[in-house]
Design a protein around this motif. Sequence first.
Motif, PDB file in Angstrom:
ATOM      1  N   LYS A 109       0.831  -1.204   0.000  1.00 41.44           N
ATOM      2  CA  LYS A 109       0.000   0.000   0.000  1.00 41.44           C
ATOM      3  C   LYS A 109       0.872   1.262   0.000  1.00 41.44           C
ATOM      4  O   LYS A 109       0.618   2.209  -0.735  1.00 41.44           O
ATOM      5  N   PHE A 110       1.922   1.223   0.810  1.00 40.90           N
ATOM      6  CA  PHE A 110       2.798   2.399   0.866  1.00 40.90           C
ATOM      7  C   PHE A 110       3.424   2.672  -0.498  1.00 40.90           C
ATOM      8  O   PHE A 110       3.623   3.822  -0.887  1.00 40.90           O
ATOM      9  N   TRP A 111       3.744   1.602  -1.219  1.00 43.24           N
ATOM     10  CA  TRP A 111       4.474   1.800  -2.476  1.00 43.24           C
ATOM     11  C   TRP A 111       3.590   2.240  -3.641  1.00 43.24           C
ATOM     12  O   TRP A 111       4.058   2.410  -4.749  1.00 43.24           O
ATOM     13  N   GLN A 112       2.285   2.401  -3.397  1.00 40.63           N
ATOM     14  CA  GLN A 112       1.485   3.048  -4.434  1.00 40.63           C
ATOM     15  C   GLN A 112       2.053   4.438  -4.622  1.00 40.63           C
ATOM     16  O   GLN A 112       2.076   5.219  -3.665  1.00 40.63           O
ATOM     17  N   PRO A 113       2.538   4.765  -5.812  1.00 45.17           N
ATOM     18  CA  PRO A 113       3.124   6.099  -5.973  1.00 45.17           C
ATOM     19  C   PRO A 113       2.109   7.181  -5.610  1.00 45.17           C
ATOM     20  O   PRO A 113       0.935   7.076  -5.971  1.00 45.17           O
ATOM     21  N   ALA A 114       2.549   8.184  -4.885  1.00 41.18           N
ATOM     22  CA  ALA A 114       1.673   9.321  -4.569  1.00 41.18           C
ATOM     23  C   ALA A 114       1.140   9.871  -5.886  1.00 41.18           C
ATOM     24  O   ALA A 114       1.870   9.895  -6.884  1.00 41.18           O
ATOM     25  N   PRO A 115      -0.134  10.314  -5.900  1.00 47.30           N
ATOM     26  CA  PRO A 115      -0.719  10.762  -7.174  1.00 47.30           C
ATOM     27  C   PRO A 115       0.137  11.802  -7.899  1.00 47.30           C
ATOM     28  O   PRO A 115       0.302  11.728  -9.120  1.00 47.30           O
ATOM     29  N   LEU A 116       0.714  12.733  -7.159  1.00 43.98           N
ATOM     30  CA  LEU A 116       1.553  13.754  -7.801  1.00 43.98           C
ATOM     31  C   LEU A 116       2.748  13.108  -8.500  1.00 43.98           C
ATOM     32  O   LEU A 116       3.078  13.440  -9.654  1.00 43.98           O
ATOM     33  N   LEU A 117       3.369  12.155  -7.810  1.00 45.94           N
ATOM     34  CA  LEU A 117       4.533  11.477  -8.381  1.00 45.94           C
ATOM     35  C   LEU A 117       4.129  10.701  -9.635  1.00 45.94           C
ATOM     36  O   LEU A 117       4.806  10.768 -10.672  1.00 45.94           O
ATOM     37  N   ALA A 118       3.007   9.978  -9.528  1.00 46.20           N
ATOM     38  CA  ALA A 118       2.546   9.183 -10.667  1.00 46.20           C
ATOM     39  C   ALA A 118       2.293  10.100 -11.874  1.00 46.20           C
ATOM     40  O   ALA A 118       2.677   9.778 -13.012  1.00 46.20           O
ATOM     41  N   ARG A 119       1.663  11.248 -11.593  1.00 43.23           N
ATOM     42  CA  ARG A 119       1.335  12.161 -12.695  1.00 43.23           C
ATOM     43  C   ARG A 119       2.599  12.727 -13.342  1.00 43.23           C
ATOM     44  O   ARG A 119       2.759  12.705 -14.561  1.00 43.23           O
ATOM     45  N   LEU A 120       3.512  13.210 -12.505  1.00 44.91           N
ATOM     46  CA  LEU A 120       4.749  13.783 -13.050  1.00 44.91           C
ATOM     47  C   LEU A 120       5.522  12.739 -13.854  1.00 44.91           C
ATOM     48  O   LEU A 120       6.065  13.035 -14.921  1.00 44.91           O
ATOM     49  N   ALA A 121       5.550  11.515 -13.315  1.00 50.16           N
ATOM     50  CA  ALA A 121       6.282  10.451 -14.006  1.00 50.16           C
ATOM     51  C   ALA A 121       5.651  10.176 -15.364  1.00 50.16           C
ATOM     52  O   ALA A 121       6.350  10.043 -16.378  1.00 50.16           O
ATOM     53  N   ALA A 122       4.319  10.128 -15.392  1.00 57.60           N
ATOM     54  CA  ALA A 122       3.618   9.829 -16.647  1.00 57.60           C
ATOM     55  C   ALA A 122       3.836  10.940 -17.672  1.00 57.60           C
ATOM     56  O   ALA A 122       3.918  10.686 -18.870  1.00 57.60           O
ATOM     57  N   GLU A 123       3.948  12.180 -17.170  1.00 51.80           N
ATOM     58  CA  GLU A 123       4.105  13.307 -18.097  1.00 51.80           C
ATOM     59  C   GLU A 123       5.572  13.599 -18.418  1.00 51.80           C
ATOM     60  O   GLU A 123       5.883  14.557 -19.126  1.00 51.80           O
ATOM     61  N   GLY A 124       6.461  12.773 -17.853  1.00 51.54           N
ATOM     62  CA  GLY A 124       7.888  12.980 -18.113  1.00 51.54           C
ATOM     63  C   GLY A 124       8.425  14.241 -17.452  1.00 51.54           C
ATOM     64  O   GLY A 124       9.393  14.837 -17.912  1.00 51.54           O
ATOM     65  N   LYS A 125       7.780  14.653 -16.371  1.00 49.03           N
ATOM     66  CA  LYS A 125       8.205  15.891 -15.706  1.00 49.03           C
ATOM     67  C   LYS A 125       9.045  15.588 -14.463  1.00 49.03           C
ATOM     68  O   LYS A 125       9.271  14.427 -14.122  1.00 49.03           O
ATOM     69  N   THR A 126       9.466  16.654 -13.783  1.00 49.44           N
ATOM     70  CA  THR A 126      10.279  16.506 -12.577  1.00 49.44           C
ATOM     71  C   THR A 126       9.620  17.279 -11.421  1.00 49.44           C
ATOM     72  O   THR A 126       8.718  18.069 -11.640  1.00 49.44           O
ATOM     73  N   PHE A 127      10.114  17.033 -10.207  1.00 53.60           N
ATOM     74  CA  PHE A 127       9.604  17.766  -9.037  1.00 53.60           C
ATOM     75  C   PHE A 127      10.059  19.226  -9.049  1.00 53.60           C
ATOM     76  O   PHE A 127       9.318  20.115  -8.705  1.00 53.60           O
TER      77      PHE A 127
END
Length: 699
Positions: free
Chosen positions: A680-698
Amino acid sequence: MTAEYKVQGDIAVITLNNPPVNGLGYATRVGITDGLAKANADAAVKAIVITGAGKAFSGGADIKEFGSPKALQEPNLLSVILAVENSSKPVIAAVHTVCMGGGLELALGCHYRIAAPGCNVALPEVKLGLIPGAGGTQRLPRALGVEPALNMIVSGEPVKSEMLAMLPGQKLFNKMAASTESLLEEALAYAAEVADARPLPLVRNLPCKHPLGDAYFQFARNMVKGMSKNFPAPAKCVDAVEAATKKKFDDGMVFERDLFINLMWTPECRALRHIFVADRAASKIPDVPSDTAQRAINTVAVIGAGTMGGGIAMNFLNAGIAVKMLEMKQDALDRGLATIRKNYESQVKKGKLKQDKYEQRMNLLSTTLSYDDLKDADLVIEAVFEELGVKEAVFKELDRVMKPGAILASNTSTLDLNKIAAFTQRPQDVVGMHFFSPANVMKLLEVVRGEKTAKDVLATVMAVAKKIKKTAVVSGVCDGFIGNRMIEQYGRQAGFLLDEGCTPAQVDKAVEKFGFAMGPFRMGDLAGNDIGWAIRKRRYSEKPDMKYSKTADLLCEKGRFGQKTGAGWYDYVAGKRDAVPNAEVVQMIEAHRQSLGITPRKISDDEIVQRLVYSLVNEAAHILEEGIASKASDIDMVYIMGYGFPVYRGGPMNYADQVGLFNVVQAMNRFAQNPLDDAKFWQPAPLLARLAAEGKTFN
Ligand SMILES: NC(=O)c1ccc[n+]([C@@H]2O[C@H](COP(=O)([O-])OP(=O)(O)OC[C@H]3O[C@@H](n4cnc5c(N)ncnc54)[C@H](O)[C@@H]3O)[C@@H](O)[C@H]2O)c1
């Protein structure tokens, strides 16, 4: 235009004017080259003085252009310096206050240099993981001598102009002015003196040799080995200066340029530049304008003279601010006072603090048992026991006695600041100031913003932090704030790793090899394993679904709290900090593993590091998404300044950005498949999942 052009008599004066430090941004560079062209075209002008307005000659590159193509846009700094060198009329640099980086390189390109005393002279590029890139490594050794120049380039530290002027044979400063105030006048007179001298002297034409030749550079390489362990730049500084002694000037310039560009793209340089920018950004709060009026803070009160209270008080004493400390009993006050004394005395013994300074500081400290004595303090910081009831009693008293407008701060690490604020009739004046232990040493300060904390209170506390030399980062209210909320997840992963087959020493070594100051188990021993134990006990009832390894509890049941009890995950010899692995602890872990029916597996260092670091990253992404932190770079600052995260990796968010968020998410998905971990913890946080999908960075 951020450089002004004026003609005084027959001397043209180009004044850099790009506050705060006359950074050499595009417009300033254009201002210089335009000024040079005008002066050279004007028959009435005989010489040119370049100086800086306000509080600097020039601090170097303009940080607003950092890493942007604008920094290279023509005329870039190299072209500006070439234009200076090629001027048919003598160019005199009149330097004062700050002459650093590109500013010094510009001055070195001039035909003559006159300096005011007290000017800080430096080539600080190494601190950003670079070498000077506009001739600094080739010209400074020629002007100053190889050895002093290399020392300055490798350390990046400023040296006062008058010290440099005293070096035998130096050609950096042709003349020292009497003062900053008289600098321009003296520069004009000097310009008139040299106006007709020909040929024009150029630093590039000066000889450059070290009498010991290769032997000296071998020695220098050994010297920088320690400091360059994780940083490539210091060793490259040596290479570049060596090139100045061996190559023709123009070839040396090409060599310097190549080194500079190669360094620019190293992860270490990117990390250091990121931290440089992040550090400045941390003090900016999105909805608190920088011109927000601040409250005056001249006197401070500290409630509680324990571990934290004493350290907190010292910060203010060091900054020359009077402190009144309050306790409930005289003996607690006496103990607190004695600890502060002991701390300062040990600094005096080590020669780090002068006796008179020590006395000055102690004279600023007073103590009391009565709240009524605190009423005039501008800021009061509470550091009493971590119990809501105790905090309630303290804040009610403070509300009763403190003058209107006083700032009421709590150093709580885990309690709800909004609840604490609600104990008073003035929640707008309540804020968290979460210091880290030892509070007089650790650089990090989490400023906890309550729901009702007033903007001017925040602005004031951020300014106070600067005064006491802390890096302040704003955190919203949540359990553990930014730093400890993340470390809890990291600690959980460390526990799972033990259950699955690691020893504490293996985990610590892997993480320390990655660059952390200390692995999780040594850190636990230092902080006290009982602290985590108390938090877990609370969690077991608050969050019964949360998965934990039980090994840490077993350890605490044995009374192995860490360094303070002489035993924790490791053994400790009194007076020493060396962590000695303990066979019984390893057996305890094995027995527990067996009782769970787990067959141990060999876990690679890579997996250890990834699980620990990505656990920080995933929790941080939640923290960012919830608005607890206002920007990713703030989280990096928390981890660099407060948790020993490796500087050359730029903090967890910067590191994740470098690895690529897509790769980070892939790894998390893999960890989620491990039945012994917490899917459960390793479900990527929604922000992380979104940035990763869009090829973006923090960041
Ligand atoms: N120790 C840490 O590493 C650390 C780090 C960050 C924050 N904190 C927080 O700082 C606070 C203090 O922690 P500490 O480690 O200094 O504790 P401590 O036990 O060393 O000191 C607490 C002091 O407060 C005094 N005190 C208790 N009740 C009081 C009252 N009503 N009025 C006046 N004085 C009172 C005690 O006599 C004691 O000297 C806690 O809120 C804690 O969560 C601790």
